[in-house]
Design an enzyme around this catalytic site. Structure first.
Site, PDB file in Angstrom:
ATOM      1  N   LYS A 114       0.851  -1.183   0.000  1.00  0.00           N
ATOM      2  CA  LYS A 114       0.000   0.000   0.000  1.00  0.00           C
ATOM      3  C   LYS A 114       0.890   1.237   0.000  1.00  0.00           C
ATOM      4  O   LYS A 114       1.780   1.371   0.861  1.00  0.00           O
ATOM      5  CB  LYS A 114      -0.911  -0.004   1.227  1.00  0.00           C
ATOM      6  CG  LYS A 114      -2.088  -0.937   1.081  1.00  0.00           C
ATOM      7  CD  LYS A 114      -3.077  -0.406   0.062  1.00  0.00           C
ATOM      8  CE  LYS A 114      -4.126  -1.436  -0.285  1.00  0.00           C
ATOM      9  NZ  LYS A 114      -5.004  -0.984  -1.387  1.00  0.00           N
ATOM     10  N   ASP A 167       0.284  -0.090  -4.837  1.00  0.00           N
ATOM     11  CA  ASP A 167      -1.100   0.371  -5.015  1.00  0.00           C
ATOM     12  C   ASP A 167      -1.267   1.670  -4.246  1.00  0.00           C
ATOM     13  O   ASP A 167      -1.127   1.694  -3.021  1.00  0.00           O
ATOM     14  CB  ASP A 167      -2.050  -0.709  -4.470  1.00  0.00           C
ATOM     15  CG  ASP A 167      -3.510  -0.327  -4.597  1.00  0.00           C
ATOM     16  OD1 ASP A 167      -3.823   0.747  -5.157  1.00  0.00           O
ATOM     17  OD2 ASP A 167      -4.357  -1.124  -4.143  1.00  0.00           O
ATOM     18  N   GLU A 171      -0.620   0.162  -9.264  1.00  0.00           N
ATOM     19  CA  GLU A 171      -2.081   0.128  -9.304  1.00  0.00           C
ATOM     20  C   GLU A 171      -2.673   1.456  -8.848  1.00  0.00           C
ATOM     21  O   GLU A 171      -2.238   2.009  -7.835  1.00  0.00           O
ATOM     22  CB  GLU A 171      -2.545  -1.014  -8.388  1.00  0.00           C
ATOM     23  CG  GLU A 171      -4.043  -1.156  -8.228  1.00  0.00           C
ATOM     24  CD  GLU A 171      -4.375  -2.441  -7.437  1.00  0.00           C
ATOM     25  OE1 GLU A 171      -3.649  -3.452  -7.617  1.00  0.00           O
ATOM     26  OE2 GLU A 171      -5.327  -2.424  -6.653  1.00  0.00           O
ATOM     27  N   GLU A 187     -10.743  -1.204 -10.190  1.00  0.00           N
ATOM     28  CA  GLU A 187     -11.653  -1.489  -9.070  1.00  0.00           C
ATOM     29  C   GLU A 187     -12.671  -0.377  -8.878  1.00  0.00           C
ATOM     30  O   GLU A 187     -13.685  -0.598  -8.231  1.00  0.00           O
ATOM     31  CB  GLU A 187     -10.858  -1.718  -7.782  1.00  0.00           C
ATOM     32  CG  GLU A 187     -10.198  -0.465  -7.232  1.00  0.00           C
ATOM     33  CD  GLU A 187      -9.360  -0.745  -5.993  1.00  0.00           C
ATOM     34  OE1 GLU A 187      -8.220  -1.200  -6.168  1.00  0.00           O
ATOM     35  OE2 GLU A 187      -9.834  -0.513  -4.883  1.00  0.00           O
ATOM     36  N   ASP A 189     -13.797  -5.689 -10.411  1.00  0.00           N
ATOM     37  CA  ASP A 189     -14.165  -6.475  -9.233  1.00  0.00           C
ATOM     38  C   ASP A 189     -15.515  -7.124  -9.506  1.00  0.00           C
ATOM     39  O   ASP A 189     -16.490  -6.425  -9.788  1.00  0.00           O
ATOM     40  CB  ASP A 189     -14.234  -5.553  -8.005  1.00  0.00           C
ATOM     41  CG  ASP A 189     -14.410  -6.335  -6.726  1.00  0.00           C
ATOM     42  OD1 ASP A 189     -15.339  -7.168  -6.654  1.00  0.00           O
ATOM     43  OD2 ASP A 189     -13.621  -6.125  -5.783  1.00  0.00           O
ATOM     44  N   HIS A 209      -9.807  -7.432  -9.235  1.00  0.00           N
ATOM     45  CA  HIS A 209      -9.717  -6.911  -7.872  1.00  0.00           C
ATOM     46  C   HIS A 209     -10.602  -7.780  -6.974  1.00  0.00           C
ATOM     47  O   HIS A 209     -11.713  -8.138  -7.356  1.00  0.00           O
ATOM     48  CB  HIS A 209     -10.221  -5.463  -7.852  1.00  0.00           C
ATOM     49  CG  HIS A 209     -10.293  -4.850  -6.489  1.00  0.00           C
ATOM     50  ND1 HIS A 209     -11.465  -4.789  -5.748  1.00  0.00           N
ATOM     51  CD2 HIS A 209      -9.338  -4.264  -5.733  1.00  0.00           C
ATOM     52  CE1 HIS A 209     -11.208  -4.180  -4.601  1.00  0.00           C
ATOM     53  NE2 HIS A 209      -9.929  -3.854  -4.562  1.00  0.00           N
ATOM     54  N   GLU A 261      -6.026 -11.893  -6.161  1.00  0.00           N
ATOM     55  CA  GLU A 261      -5.760 -10.943  -5.075  1.00  0.00           C
ATOM     56  C   GLU A 261      -6.301 -11.554  -3.786  1.00  0.00           C
ATOM     57  O   GLU A 261      -7.507 -11.754  -3.643  1.00  0.00           O
ATOM     58  CB  GLU A 261      -6.419  -9.580  -5.334  1.00  0.00           C
ATOM     59  CG  GLU A 261      -6.159  -8.627  -4.183  1.00  0.00           C
ATOM     60  CD  GLU A 261      -6.537  -7.185  -4.462  1.00  0.00           C
ATOM     61  OE1 GLU A 261      -7.297  -6.942  -5.405  1.00  0.00           O
ATOM     62  OE2 GLU A 261      -6.057  -6.310  -3.720  1.00  0.00           O
TER      63      GLU A 261
HETATM   64 CA    CA Z   1      -6.421  -1.501  -5.024  1.00  0.00          CA
END
Ligand code: CA
Length: 381
Positions: free
Chosen positions: A171, A199, A225, A251, A274, A301, A334
């Site tokens: 992250k 991401d 991402e 996503e 997603d 996602h 994921e």
């Molecule tokens: Ca993400």
């Protein structure tokens, strides 16, 4: 077969240890589950994506107020027709966000009904499985109060590697200089072996994302991402032309209409719809067909409870490699490793990693049984 009822379950619980991503602090894990019952005694389950800061009650209201009256008395085998009717009904107040989230949950539940009635996994109803197992990557690395970075992220990476993960996603989105220091520090700490993605949850402008991409170009990052806002397709095109790191997003996009621009304009290297958000099986197979026509790989996602995880595995089974070859580039799963009190309990722990891979269930519907005690324990009025 006729739909006799559409029930919604909002599940929510506070986290013992809140965590942060670039958009804020997550204090609860929540989701909205849809249960479709039929006159033949078949029950189907679906889930609506609930982002970390998203109230699950919005999607529940969409199902109960708008979609349910349209569904009662209908044949679930009309699933494509029902999808278009749900979309058309909600178009003036929907198109993106919680409305397609809600349609997704209903659609997944309808396909689960069809699979359970036919005694077949959903992937077979959709044309078959290109694969029966998939390599997962660990999503985690959220910021927690009192930790130090990158040291604690390196320790977390080692825990994932110890469980068998060979790929993981950091992250980021906490500031340009902080991110550069962090990404380079984690890569140095874990060595060149593990596949590493980053991401930012759309925390940056094009210029800021460009500075990060230039600084980490040599760090072996597989994809970046959501560096920038999902509304900025031209920004993605600009960044994609500047870097050898794959750009990924999706996503925060919805339906074949939303994905049309991303795909036709070649905005990213990897698309991430997603299943529990972009429109369920009915719509995501169409997004997949569009992506295939423009030779763009999909890596979905997934940020769900066990129901969305199981359904996403069925979708992943149906994704053709892009391109199909003797050694194709396969989609990844994921696999969220962050705190989630009911992710596994909801499906009796049916989905696990073995030898670094996750098996895709080949039992009927979405391939898992649902623990009603867990639904009751975490249900909120
Ligand atoms: Ca993400």
């Amino acid at each position: 077969m006729i739909i006799t009822d559409v029930r919604t379950h909002v599940l929510s619980t506070p986290l013992d240890e809140p965590f942060a991503f670039s958009m804020g602090w997550v204090h609860r894990r929540s989701t909205m589950i849809v249960e479709v019952t039929t006159d033949e005694g078949v029950t189907g389950w679906g889930e609506s994506l609930c982002h970390g800061l998203q109230p699950p009650e919005i999607a529940r209201t969409v199902v109960q107020s708008a979609l349910k009256p349209l569904l009662i008395g209908q044949d679930p085998a009309q699933v494509d027709v029902l999808w278009e009717r749900m979309y058309n009904l909600t178009r003036p107040f929907g198109q993106k966000g919680a409305v397609p989230n809600a349609i997704s949950a209903v659609d997944i539940a309808l396909w689960d009904c069809l699979g359970r009635a036919a005694g077949q996994p959903v992937c077979k109803l959709l044309g078959g499985a290109y694969r029966t197992r998939v390599q997962p990557y660990a999503t985690g690395f959220y910021r927690v109060q009192g930790r130090s970075y990158p040291e604690d992220a390196v320790a977390e990476a080692r825990r994932h590697i110890g469980k068998g993960f060979r790929a993981m996603k950091l992250k980021t989105g906490f500031g340009v200089e902080e991110d550069i220091r962090y990404i380079l520090g984690v890569r140095e700490g874990i060595g060149d072996g593990p596949v590493l993605m980053i991401d930012a949850n759309h925390a940056y402008s094009v210029g800021a994302a460009r500075r990060i991409l230039k600084a980490i170009e040599g760090a072996g990052i597989h994809w970046f991402e959501e560096p920038i806002s999902p509304e900025d397709i031209d920004g993605y095109r600009e960044l994609k032309s500047l870097t050898s790191i794959y750009l990924a997003a999706g996503e925060n996009e919805f339906t074949k209409i939303g994905f049309r621009e991303w795909i036709a304009r070649r905005a990213v290297d990897i698309l991430q719809p997603d299943l529990c958000s972009a429109g369920g099986f009915t719509e995501c197979r169409k997004i997949s067909a569009l992506a295939q026509a423009w030779h763009t790989p999909i890596v979905p996602h997934v940020w769900a409870s066990g129901i969305g995880l199981a359904a996403s595995l069925q979708f992943i089974a149906t994704l053709p490699p892009a391109p199909l070859a003797m050694h194709p580039i396969e989609p990844l799963l994921e696999y969220d490793q962050s705190s989630h009190p009911f992710r596994q309990d909801l499906i009796f722990g049916a989905i696990q990693m073995h030898d670094g891979m996750v098996e895709i269930p080949q039992t009927p519907g979405i391939g898992v049984e649902i623990n009603r005690e867990v639904i009751e324990k975490y249900s909120s009025a």
